[in-house]
Design an enzyme around this catalytic site. Structure first.
Site, PDB file in Angstrom:
ATOM      1  N   SER A  99       0.824  -1.208   0.000  1.00  0.00           N
ATOM      2  CA  SER A  99       0.000   0.000   0.000  1.00  0.00           C
ATOM      3  C   SER A  99       0.856   1.255   0.000  1.00  0.00           C
ATOM      4  O   SER A  99       2.037   1.212   0.396  1.00  0.00           O
ATOM      5  CB  SER A  99      -0.862  -0.047   1.278  1.00  0.00           C
ATOM      6  OG  SER A  99      -1.689   1.075   1.391  1.00  0.00           O
ATOM      7  N   SER A 150       7.487  10.568  10.640  1.00  0.00           N
ATOM      8  CA  SER A 150       6.482  11.539  10.187  1.00  0.00           C
ATOM      9  C   SER A 150       6.845  12.913  10.699  1.00  0.00           C
ATOM     10  O   SER A 150       7.367  13.050  11.825  1.00  0.00           O
ATOM     11  CB  SER A 150       5.110  11.142  10.731  1.00  0.00           C
ATOM     12  OG  SER A 150       4.221  12.244  10.675  1.00  0.00           O
ATOM     13  N   TYR A 155       0.444   8.494  17.756  1.00  0.00           N
ATOM     14  CA  TYR A 155       1.147   8.268  16.480  1.00  0.00           C
ATOM     15  C   TYR A 155       2.409   9.136  16.413  1.00  0.00           C
ATOM     16  O   TYR A 155       3.508   8.640  16.122  1.00  0.00           O
ATOM     17  CB  TYR A 155       0.188   8.620  15.333  1.00  0.00           C
ATOM     18  CG  TYR A 155       0.819   8.684  13.972  1.00  0.00           C
ATOM     19  CD1 TYR A 155       1.035   7.521  13.231  1.00  0.00           C
ATOM     20  CD2 TYR A 155       1.185   9.905  13.405  1.00  0.00           C
ATOM     21  CE1 TYR A 155       1.611   7.586  11.965  1.00  0.00           C
ATOM     22  CE2 TYR A 155       1.755   9.979  12.147  1.00  0.00           C
ATOM     23  CZ  TYR A 155       1.966   8.819  11.423  1.00  0.00           C
ATOM     24  OH  TYR A 155       2.536   8.889  10.172  1.00  0.00           O
ATOM     25  N   LYS A 188       6.408   8.194  16.293  1.00  0.00           N
ATOM     26  CA  LYS A 188       7.262   8.674  15.193  1.00  0.00           C
ATOM     27  C   LYS A 188       8.481   9.424  15.752  1.00  0.00           C
ATOM     28  O   LYS A 188       9.565   9.370  15.184  1.00  0.00           O
ATOM     29  CB  LYS A 188       6.443   9.559  14.246  1.00  0.00           C
ATOM     30  CG  LYS A 188       5.346   8.785  13.515  1.00  0.00           C
ATOM     31  CD  LYS A 188       5.952   7.870  12.492  1.00  0.00           C
ATOM     32  CE  LYS A 188       5.074   6.758  12.021  1.00  0.00           C
ATOM     33  NZ  LYS A 188       5.734   5.858  11.085  1.00  0.00           N
ATOM     34  N   THR A 209      -2.387   8.581   0.504  1.00  0.00           N
ATOM     35  CA  THR A 209      -2.280   7.124   0.570  1.00  0.00           C
ATOM     36  C   THR A 209      -3.543   6.568   1.224  1.00  0.00           C
ATOM     37  O   THR A 209      -4.260   7.295   1.914  1.00  0.00           O
ATOM     38  CB  THR A 209      -1.062   6.697   1.414  1.00  0.00           C
ATOM     39  OG1 THR A 209      -1.256   7.183   2.749  1.00  0.00           O
ATOM     40  CG2 THR A 209       0.242   7.237   0.859  1.00  0.00           C
TER      41      THR A 209
END
Ligand SMILES: NC(=O)c1ccc[n+]([C@@H]2O[C@H](COP(=O)([O-])OP(=O)(O)OC[C@H]3O[C@@H](n4cnc5c(N)ncnc54)[C@H](OP(=O)(O)O)[C@@H]3O)[C@@H](O)[C@H]2O)c1
Length: 320
Positions: free
Chosen positions: A53, A179, A205, A209, A242
């Site tokens: 992906s 990120s 998240y 990161k 994405t």
């Protein structure tokens, strides 16, 4: 002229949206030297996690274009098979092996590592790309918070266990996909798995990161001390359209859809770190659009060396 593009790069960095979206890479492309990407990767083995992906899939295309042997480490058999079949058709001179693995499941990860160790004598590149941003706190079968297990621990375990294979290639490369969201976060060393009861998926998240950036630096330090010829760098892709972004941040995706990077633009620096003849000169760095970037914007996000070592130990204690 190059000076003008460098100035434009610096100005673009100040305007986060333009920089992180497609205009940013379009400006910076003028600074790229594509001759270092003129590399034939025949017989070079590359593992890409989350290869079915988004950015992982786009990275595989650049590797395929250069005839690499690519291990697609995916958890979903259908989309993994589909990606492998499409890549084989598009790049018949490259080799694509699908390896099913749930990176958040310790048993599955252990089995994957042992299959890789018994199949390959050397590993040229490991791309720790797979990642999740989850709306609710959850735990894996091993009792590890899922964001931490996927975004941090799996990459740590793969890097640690595959380091001998990476060293055997003579110039192994590890690429951790982090990120830009990590710029907002200070790693919370006392609560790496978000047990304090106030789980916020975006914050969790970004913290994981941030942890990837710290671990990248620590890996590089350890490697330098042992004089192993492996490099570990991380990169952030900006903001790319994405399936992951569409699913986890639908409002953000819809608002910026027209200017988000393509997956290929987002994956450009992953591919550059994996392929370029210039990349092995760097170790322990954060990249964005093929250039080394600062790891902190706000002083409050820095933590002590003791706290950094605690993150390392926390991962090491969970990586058997
Ligand atoms: N796109 C962006 O703008 C952006 C920005 C900053 C950072 N990133 C980072 O870029 C990386 C790739 O993200 P993406 O945007 O390409 O998202 P994506 O399209 O959702 O791809 C993520 C990949 O990770 C895989 N994955 C997640 N959990 C897994 C597990 N437990 N075991 C095996 N595979 C697992 C997914 O598999 P399934 O298909 O089975 O779910 C998928 O292949 C991530 O680390 C993300 O944090 C992306």
């Amino acid at each position: 002229m190059r000076y003008l593009y460098q100035l434009a790069d610096s100005l673009a960095e100040l305007t986060v949206v333009a920089s992180y979206c497609s205009p940013g890479i379009k400006i910076r492309r003028k600074l790229f030297s594509d001759s270092d990407m003129d590399v034939d990767m025949t017989d070079r083995v590359v593992i890409v996690t989350g290869a079915n992906s988004g950015l992982g899939r786009a990275t595989c295309q650049e590797l395929g274009r250069r005839n690499a042997t690519v291990v697609l480490a995916c958890r979903n058999p259908e989309s993994g098979e589909r990606a492998a079949a499409e890549l084989r058709e598009e790049f018949p001179k490259a080799t694509f092996h699908l390896e099913l693995v749930d990176l958040a499941d310790r048993t599955s990860l252990r089995q994957f590592i042992s299959r890789i160790q018994s199949t390959y004598k050397a590993l040229d590149v490991l791309v720790n790309n797979a990642g999740v941003l989850l709306p609710k706190r959850s735990e894996t079968a091993d009792g590890i918070e899922t964001t931490f297990a996927t975004n941090v621990l799996s990459g740590f375990i793969l890097t640690e266990h595959l380091m001998p294979l990476l060293a055997a290639s003579g110039s192994g490369r590890v690429i951790n996909v982090t990120s830009g969201g990590m710029y907002t976060q200070r790693y919370q060393v006392d609560d790496p798995e978000f047990r304090d009861g106030s789980f916020d998926g975006v914050r969790a998240y970004a913290q994981t990161k941030r942890a990837q950036v710290i671990l990248t630096e620590l890996w590089a330090e350890k490697i330098r001390a042992t004089e192993t010829s492996v490099t570990v760098n991380c990169m952030h892709p900006g903001w790319a359209a994405t399936p992951g972004v569409r699913k986890s941040l639908p409002g953000f995706y819809n608002a910026l859809q027209s200017i988000l990077r393509t997956p290929e633009e987002g994956a450009d620096t992953i591919a550059w770190l994996a392929i370029s003849s210039a990349a092995p000169a760097f170790n322990g760095q954060l990249f964005f659009d093929r250039a080394v970037r600062r790891t902190h914007v706000f002083p409050r996000t820095r933590i002590s060396n003791t706290a950094r070592a605690r993150l390392w130990n926390y991962c090491a204690e969970r990586s058997d």
